[in-house]
Design a protein around this motif. Structure first.
Motif, mmCIF file in Angstrom:
data_model
loop_
_atom_site.group_PDB
_atom_site.id
_atom_site.type_symbol
_atom_site.label_atom_id
_atom_site.label_comp_id
_atom_site.label_asym_id
_atom_site.label_seq_id
_atom_site.Cartn_x
_atom_site.Cartn_y
_atom_site.Cartn_z
ATOM 1 N N ASP A 192 34.602 3.513 50.707
ATOM 2 C CA ASP A 192 33.647 4.112 51.643
ATOM 3 C C ASP A 192 34.281 5.183 52.529
ATOM 4 O O ASP A 192 33.577 5.865 53.277
ATOM 5 C CB ASP A 192 32.989 3.015 52.511
ATOM 6 C CG ASP A 192 33.991 2.260 53.385
ATOM 7 O OD1 ASP A 192 35.139 2.732 53.532
ATOM 8 O OD2 ASP A 192 33.626 1.207 53.926
ATOM 9 N N GLY A 193 35.618 5.274 52.483
ATOM 10 C CA GLY A 193 36.287 6.318 53.246
ATOM 11 C C GLY A 193 36.449 6.029 54.723
ATOM 12 O O GLY A 193 37.120 6.776 55.428
ATOM 13 N N ARG A 194 35.842 4.944 55.208
ATOM 14 C CA ARG A 194 35.988 4.683 56.636
ATOM 15 C C ARG A 194 36.542 3.295 56.965
ATOM 16 O O ARG A 194 36.854 3.035 58.118
ATOM 17 C CB ARG A 194 34.660 4.908 57.366
ATOM 18 C CG ARG A 194 33.517 4.007 56.899
ATOM 19 C CD ARG A 194 32.266 4.280 57.740
ATOM 20 N NE ARG A 194 31.318 3.179 57.685
ATOM 21 C CZ ARG A 194 30.368 2.952 58.568
ATOM 22 N NH1 ARG A 194 30.232 3.782 59.603
ATOM 23 N NH2 ARG A 194 29.551 1.936 58.462
ATOM 24 N N TRP B 64 30.119 -0.140 66.450
ATOM 25 C CA TRP B 64 30.930 -0.021 65.250
ATOM 26 C C TRP B 64 32.172 0.801 65.581
ATOM 27 O O TRP B 64 32.059 1.878 66.161
ATOM 28 C CB TRP B 64 30.131 0.643 64.121
ATOM 29 C CG TRP B 64 30.723 0.372 62.763
ATOM 30 C CD1 TRP B 64 30.356 -0.603 61.888
ATOM 31 C CD2 TRP B 64 31.787 1.093 62.131
ATOM 32 N NE1 TRP B 64 31.126 -0.555 60.765
ATOM 33 C CE2 TRP B 64 32.023 0.488 60.869
ATOM 34 C CE3 TRP B 64 32.575 2.186 62.497
ATOM 35 C CZ2 TRP B 64 32.991 0.930 59.979
ATOM 36 C CZ3 TRP B 64 33.562 2.628 61.611
ATOM 37 C CH2 TRP B 64 33.757 2.004 60.359
ATOM 38 N N GLY B 65 33.323 0.314 65.233
ATOM 39 C CA GLY B 65 34.581 0.994 65.545
ATOM 40 C C GLY B 65 35.369 0.256 66.605
ATOM 41 O O GLY B 65 36.553 0.503 66.797
ATOM 42 N N LEU B 66 34.688 -0.670 67.265
ATOM 43 C CA LEU B 66 35.338 -1.482 68.298
ATOM 44 C C LEU B 66 36.437 -2.352 67.695
ATOM 45 O O LEU B 66 36.257 -2.954 66.636
ATOM 46 C CB LEU B 66 34.285 -2.383 68.952
ATOM 47 C CG LEU B 66 34.797 -3.479 69.902
ATOM 48 C CD1 LEU B 66 35.221 -2.882 71.230
ATOM 49 C CD2 LEU B 66 33.722 -4.537 70.120
ATOM 50 N N ASP B 67 37.576 -2.394 68.385
ATOM 51 C CA ASP B 67 38.608 -3.367 68.047
ATOM 52 C C ASP B 67 38.186 -4.680 68.705
ATOM 53 O O ASP B 67 38.212 -4.802 69.920
ATOM 54 C CB ASP B 67 39.954 -2.887 68.594
ATOM 55 C CG ASP B 67 41.136 -3.584 67.933
ATOM 56 O OD1 ASP B 67 40.900 -4.420 67.036
ATOM 57 O OD2 ASP B 67 42.270 -3.297 68.325
ATOM 58 N N LEU B 68 37.770 -5.651 67.878
ATOM 59 C CA LEU B 68 37.213 -6.892 68.428
ATOM 60 C C LEU B 68 38.154 -7.529 69.445
ATOM 61 O O LEU B 68 39.351 -7.655 69.214
ATOM 62 C CB LEU B 68 36.932 -7.898 67.308
ATOM 63 C CG LEU B 68 35.880 -7.492 66.272
ATOM 64 C CD1 LEU B 68 35.714 -8.606 65.229
ATOM 65 C CD2 LEU B 68 34.544 -7.186 66.927
ATOM 66 N N ASN C 127 37.314 -6.021 56.043
ATOM 67 C CA ASN C 127 37.039 -4.589 55.931
ATOM 68 C C ASN C 127 36.760 -3.925 57.281
ATOM 69 O O ASN C 127 35.626 -3.590 57.605
ATOM 70 C CB ASN C 127 35.886 -4.349 54.948
ATOM 71 C CG ASN C 127 36.234 -4.863 53.560
ATOM 72 O OD1 ASN C 127 37.310 -4.573 53.033
ATOM 73 N ND2 ASN C 127 35.338 -5.658 52.973
ATOM 74 N N TYR C 128 37.820 -3.733 58.028
ATOM 75 C CA TYR C 128 37.758 -3.134 59.367
ATOM 76 C C TYR C 128 37.803 -1.603 59.285
ATOM 77 O O TYR C 128 38.283 -1.032 58.298
ATOM 78 C CB TYR C 128 38.955 -3.605 60.197
ATOM 79 C CG TYR C 128 38.814 -5.016 60.733
ATOM 80 C CD1 TYR C 128 38.989 -6.120 59.906
ATOM 81 C CD2 TYR C 128 38.541 -5.249 62.075
ATOM 82 C CE1 TYR C 128 38.883 -7.421 60.402
ATOM 83 C CE2 TYR C 128 38.442 -6.544 62.579
ATOM 84 C CZ TYR C 128 38.611 -7.621 61.735
ATOM 85 O OH TYR C 128 38.503 -8.900 62.225
ATOM 86 N N PRO C 129 37.320 -0.941 60.347
ATOM 87 C CA PRO C 129 37.454 0.525 60.410
ATOM 88 C C PRO C 129 38.929 0.933 60.309
ATOM 89 O O PRO C 129 39.787 0.307 60.944
ATOM 90 C CB PRO C 129 36.903 0.873 61.800
ATOM 91 C CG PRO C 129 36.036 -0.277 62.180
ATOM 92 C CD PRO C 129 36.622 -1.483 61.537
#
Lengths: 459, 459
Positions: free
Chosen positions: B366-368, B326-330, B351-353
């Motif tokens: 969700d704040g993130r 989670w957090g990876l730039d695809l 809804n990306y990080p």
């Protein structure tokens, strides 16, 4: 479901349960009712919202300020008031985004100069809303015109190798260190630049467009072009859009035919497709505009040789700042006199002296003129410039040598005359000039969303 | 009167006294008859000219070489030969422009690499003829799509003030002396530059487009954008065209709806409007292309949250160069796995990080994550990237501060959140990626007329 005002009004029947969203242009309140003019940018006049005391937030609605974004649910009803056919009866009004009284576009007239300083907000005014709707419609109409005629749309490059003619007016494009560029013997070492050579912004897509015409027969470009000219006039911008069609197996007469069909099409399109905007321009920007544009919508523009034009100018009693003689590069004063006084409408001037025209234009048999044409229109002067191109390799090379133009950087261009060359012709239309002509707007800065001119690159 | 081959064939009846002009692709001679394949760029297969011994210049016609420009008068007849419905029976053939045997496009296969070196001639090949006809049709279809939906077309500026984010990838635009720029304390004095400040080529018209959406509700841009990235991949060019629609009073779901309608429209348009070209691509460029593009023409693309996409990738047994968390730039490998293996068709990831996305995207509760979306398609991966924009001034300013983005140069952008702000959303489509997706062409250099890449700015 959100409907745009334009579509709502075009429907022309009473609607149930629809919503409109937009920005408040004005508010007028009586004791039990508030009238809001709402504009969502889809038309000029917006729509009148009628809000009654039965609205839960009626007191709040009565305090809504100019520029506020709102959403209104309600229904379209025939308006009992004069001056409008429809009004929108609000069932709910939601305030989405406030604009306090620091919002610069309050209900008063602003100068164009001031509005240029808020180019990010001026589209919310009547004048600029109308200008940019017209601009958009015309741009789409240009694609439609050529699509209907099966012309191929080609994106010619914006960044070009900068060592061709006219480099003085080129913007340089670079990634070299701005403070300490690499040098060789005091000269910049462009081999270290991003493209390994000196590059600049294009001034025209014509030469590349010709390469495509010699494969697809009929093509056009429509894209941005650039001039690094330090001229601060109402007609010059550093960045502007140009339309450049090019036809293979075509001569100068074909070229003028296309230009005539193109301009009349666009005039008609503006008058028929933007009637509300055109009426506004006629009323507020230039009296008589509708009549002038109407003449542009009629085919059969006059055609006159350059030499005859010079004769007619000499025989006229008009005084000009630039004296008239054969060989003169016609100035706007001459161009306007020709179409406004002598012809009384749009006129093509054909076959200019070769000395004042570009190397690629086809040389006529008289040895002193080339197959060039300009279309002159009232008020603006030259709106289109074109030519038949020199398709004969030997004549083209000789002309380049005469003009001191190096052949090596243009060897690819010359290739097109080496294999399968054929007569071809094209023209360029400065898109902003067209918008100015049709709208009556006087300053090119006022028909470009975010204009770029010397010392101005805001937004 | 000259007719284009495409129109002649579309007519589908025997014509009298018409002429076609174009370039000879091949010649085959028998004792008393010559067969010429003539192409004028209006279609792929051209037309077969049949010339008999009764032609005055029959011996000359039999020596015509590939690439020569000719004009043929004659009539369209039903062809007795198999493989074609029509042929054109010549009454006269005029040789217009020769191509001797030094013409590079003789009847043999050339590598794409070689053809790039003659980008001014490659449109005369079957493959590039088809590519650029498709490109043109798609560009015109984009304008048609938005015109039908009453979106306003806005020309956002190409030259922009260069002190915003990402300046490392900006080309600088300048007229300062290339060898000895004016300096103040060792730093370049941009106040002496053409615009009185540092300027560069735009990387996106979005921010200016938003200003217009907040006046006209629904707008789009379609113009060139630039990256001074030194990446030599098959998917990156330094100059490319981008389409960027923007809608006011719209959220992320509306944005995905528009993107879906847009892509399916363009897929259908390609399949229906360019059947000859698409069949050619399917046969010669990518087997199965028609089936893949057919799936793109069907509505109802899958939608999946980024967090779910990460879960699905983790649960798959696939091996990736970039580990999934989670957090990876695809990366393209993940994107292709998601749409090709997991979904089996186009899919929106939503809804990306926030850490991997731009400052202007709307922050979710969700704040993130932020309300961003990418559309992934088989073979290509990401083809569209978009988001709902942060319309709340305080949250936008806070995010800019967190990310170290100076507010002053973007004060005009922030103004739009100050007065009449509203939810709005948009996306960007790299036009060349779309052409590659629909044609199956693998290298971006082969879908751009005159490509610009590091160290390449020819023509």
């Amino acid at each position: 479901m959100r409907m745009r005002v334009r579509e709502l009004l075009a429907g022309g029947t009473a609607h149930q349960c629809c919503s409109v969203s937009g920005w408040v242009r004005s508010l007028r309140t009586l004791k039990d009712v508030a009238f809001i003019v709402l504009n969502d940018g889809s038309n000029l006049s917006g729509i009148q919202i009628v809000a009654g005391r039965e609205l839960g937030n009626f007191p709040e609605v009565c305090r809504i300020t100019t520029g506020t974004a709102i959403r209104v649910e309600g229904e379209l009803l025939e308006s009992p008031a004069t001056g409008q056919q429809w009004e929108f009866s609000a069932k709910t009004i939601s305030l989405i985004g406030y604009a306090d009284d620091s919002f610069p576009l309050q209900k008063k007239r602003h100068s164009y100069e001031y509005l240029r300083s808020i180019a990010h907000l001026r589209p919310r005014t009547n004048t600029f809303g109308a200008v940019f709707r017209l601009r958009s419609k015309l741009a789409q109409a240009i694609h439609r015109f050529f699509a209907e005629k099966n012309f191929l749309y080609v994106h010619t490059p914006i960044i070009t190798a900068g060592d061709c003619e006219g480099a003085g007016e080129l913007f340089r494009v670079t990634t070299l260190d701005a403070s300490a560029p690499p040098l060789i013997k005091g000269q910049p070492d462009f081999s270290q630049d991003f493209f390994g050579q000196r590059t600049g912004l294009t001034v025209s897509g014509q030469l590349e467009g010709e390469m495509f015409a010699l494969a697809f027969s009929d093509i056009y470009t429509f894209g941005p072009t650039f001039r690094a000219e330090n001229s601060n006039t109402a007609r010059h911008a550093s960045e502007f859009w140009m339309v450049e069609p090019e036809m293979a197996f075509a001569d100068l007469a074909d070229d003028a035919d296309l230009a005539e069909e193109f301009i009349t099409y666009l005039c008609r399109y503006a008058l028929e497709g933007c009637p509300e905007e055109m009426a506004f321009f006629d009323r507020h920007i230039e009296n008589g505009l509708l009549e002038r544009d109407g003449r542009g919508a009629e085919a059969a523009f006059a055609r006159m040789d350059y030499s005859e034009a010079i004769d007619r100018l000499l025989r006229s009693n008009a005084r000009f700042s630039y004296p008239v003689e054969w060989g003169l590069d016609l100035q706007t004063e001459h161009e306007r006199h020709l179409c406004e006084q002598i012809v009384g409408g749009p006129v093509f001037i054909l076959n200019y002296p070769k000395e004042i025209k570009a190397f690629y234009m086809r040389q006529n048999e008289d040895g002193r003129t080339v197959a060039a044409m300009d279309l002159l229109v009232p008020k603006v002067g030259e709106i289109i410039g074109g030519s038949q191109r020199e398709e004969r390799l030997d004549l083209l090379e000789t002309r380049m040598t005469e003009m001191g133009i190096s052949q090596e950087p243009l060897s690819w261009y010359l290739d097109s005359r080496r294999w399968g060359s054929c007569p071809h012709a094209g023209f360029g239309l400065g898109f902003e000039r067209l918008v100015m002509y049709l709208s009556g707007m006087d300053n090119i800065r006022d028909v470009i969303p975010f204009p770029r001119t010397p010392r101005h690159c805001e937004f």
